[in-house]
Design a protein around this motif. Structure first.
Motif, short mmCIF file in Angstrom:
data_model
loop_
_atom_site.label_atom_id
_atom_site.label_comp_id
_atom_site.label_asym_id
_atom_site.label_seq_id
_atom_site.Cartn_x
_atom_site.Cartn_y
_atom_site.Cartn_z
N ASN A 164 0.82 -1.21 0.00
CA ASN A 164 0.00 0.00 0.00
C ASN A 164 0.86 1.27 0.00
O ASN A 164 0.52 2.28 0.62
CB ASN A 164 -0.94 0.01 1.20
CG ASN A 164 -1.92 -1.15 1.17
OD1 ASN A 164 -2.37 -1.58 0.11
ND2 ASN A 164 -2.24 -1.68 2.34
N GLY A 165 1.99 1.18 -0.68
CA GLY A 165 2.87 2.33 -0.82
C GLY A 165 3.96 2.44 0.23
O GLY A 165 4.85 3.28 0.10
N TYR A 166 3.92 1.61 1.27
CA TYR A 166 4.90 1.69 2.36
C TYR A 166 5.91 0.55 2.26
O TYR A 166 5.55 -0.57 1.88
CB TYR A 166 4.20 1.62 3.71
CG TYR A 166 3.28 2.79 3.98
CD1 TYR A 166 3.77 3.98 4.51
CD2 TYR A 166 1.92 2.70 3.69
CE1 TYR A 166 2.93 5.06 4.76
CE2 TYR A 166 1.08 3.77 3.93
CZ TYR A 166 1.59 4.95 4.46
OH TYR A 166 0.75 6.01 4.69
N PRO A 167 7.17 0.81 2.62
CA PRO A 167 8.18 -0.25 2.58
C PRO A 167 7.75 -1.43 3.46
O PRO A 167 7.28 -1.24 4.59
CB PRO A 167 9.44 0.43 3.14
CG PRO A 167 9.21 1.89 2.91
CD PRO A 167 7.73 2.11 3.06
N TYR A 168 7.93 -2.63 2.94
CA TYR A 168 7.41 -3.81 3.64
C TYR A 168 8.22 -5.03 3.20
O TYR A 168 8.73 -5.08 2.09
CB TYR A 168 5.95 -4.01 3.25
CG TYR A 168 5.23 -5.13 3.97
CD1 TYR A 168 4.74 -4.96 5.25
CD2 TYR A 168 5.01 -6.35 3.33
CE1 TYR A 168 4.05 -5.98 5.90
CE2 TYR A 168 4.33 -7.39 3.97
CZ TYR A 168 3.85 -7.18 5.25
OH TYR A 168 3.17 -8.20 5.88
#
Length: 210
Positions: A164-168
Motif C-alpha cells: 500500500n505504498g509503504y516499505p514492507y
C-alpha cells in the motif's frame, strides 16, 4: 531439499491448488488431533525477545490480490493448508516489537505421508510466485532464501517491496516435521531480520517436535 528453481511442475501445482480450494472431500479431520494442535500452539513458545507469548487469531495476508501460486505459498500460515489427506490443522499469530512485526504460524498434519508431497508442490508454487502487485500500491518481489536444518526439509523465500505504498518485507518458511507441515511468515515494515525469522521457525518446529 534439492529442486530446480523457477520451474513449475504443473501436475503438482494443480493438485495443490485444487486441494486448497476448500472442497474437503479428500480430508478426514480428526477432532482429537485438531485439539492437540490447538493445545500445542497455545503453549508458551520459545519465541525471540520482543514477541508476545499469548497467541492471537490466525495471520491473514495483508493484500487481497495475489496470483494462485503466491496464495498457495502464503495461505498455510493462516490456517488454509492443502486439504488432500489433511487430518488436523491450527494457526495463530504473534506480534513482535518491531514496526509492523508479526509472526504467523500454521500447523497441518497429514495422513499417508502426504506432507512430503505437499511440501514439494509448495516449493514449485514458491518458484512460480515472482511478485505480488495490486492497484493500491502494493508491489512485492520474491527471492529465494537459503534455509538449512529446519525440520526434515524446508523451503523459504522473501517478499520485499511496498505494501500500500509503504516499505514492507515478509519472510515465508515452509518446512516438514514428520507428517506435519509447519508454515511460518514473519513480517515487518521496511525490513525483517532473517535471524529473528530463523528463531521463529525454530520455535514453531519445537512445538511439534516435543
Amino acid at each position: 531439499m534439492e529442486r530446480k528453481p523457477w520451474i513449475i511442475a504443473s501436475v503438482l501445482v494443480t493438485g495443490l491448488l485444487t486441494g486448497c480450494g476448500g472442497g474437503g472431500a479428500e480430508s478426514f479431520l480428526d477432532a482429537q488431533a485438531m485439539a492437540q494442535l490447538r493445545d500445542v500452539l497455545h503453549k508458551e513458545p520459545p519465541l525471540p525477545d520482543g514477541f508476545t507469548v499469548r497467541p492471537e487469531q490466525a495471520w491473514r495476508m495483508p493484500f487481497g490480490q495475489a496470483d494462485r501460486n503466491c496464495r498457495a505459498v502464503l495461505e498455510p500460515a493462516g490456517g488454509r493448508a492443502p486439504r488432500q489427506a489433511l487430518t488436523a490443522q491450527a494457526a495463530v499469530s504473534y506480534h513482535g516489537d518491531g514496526l509492523g512485526e508479526q509472526a504467523g504460524v500454521g500447523l497441518a498434519r497429514y495422513a499417508n505421508e502426504e506432507a512430503e508431497g505437499h511440501l514439494r508442490a509448495l516449493a514449485e508454487a514458491m518458484g512460480a510466485c515472482r511478485a505480488v502487485h495490486t492497484s493500491s500500491g502494493t508491489d512485492l518481489r520474491l527471492r529465494e532464501l537459503p534455509v538449512r536444518d529446519a525440520g526434515d526439509e524446508a523451503v523459504a523465500a522473501r517478499l520485499q517491496g511496498r505494501l500500500n505504498g509503504y516499505p514492507y518485507a515478509m519472510d515465508v518458511v515452509l518446512s516438514r516435521v514428520g507428517d506435519t507441515l509447519v508454515s511460518v511468515v514473519h513480517t515487518g515494515m521496511n525490513d525483517v531480520d532473517a535471524a529473528r525469522t530463523r528463531k521463529v521457525v525454530e520455535a514453531a518446529i519445537s512445538m511439534v517436535s516435543t
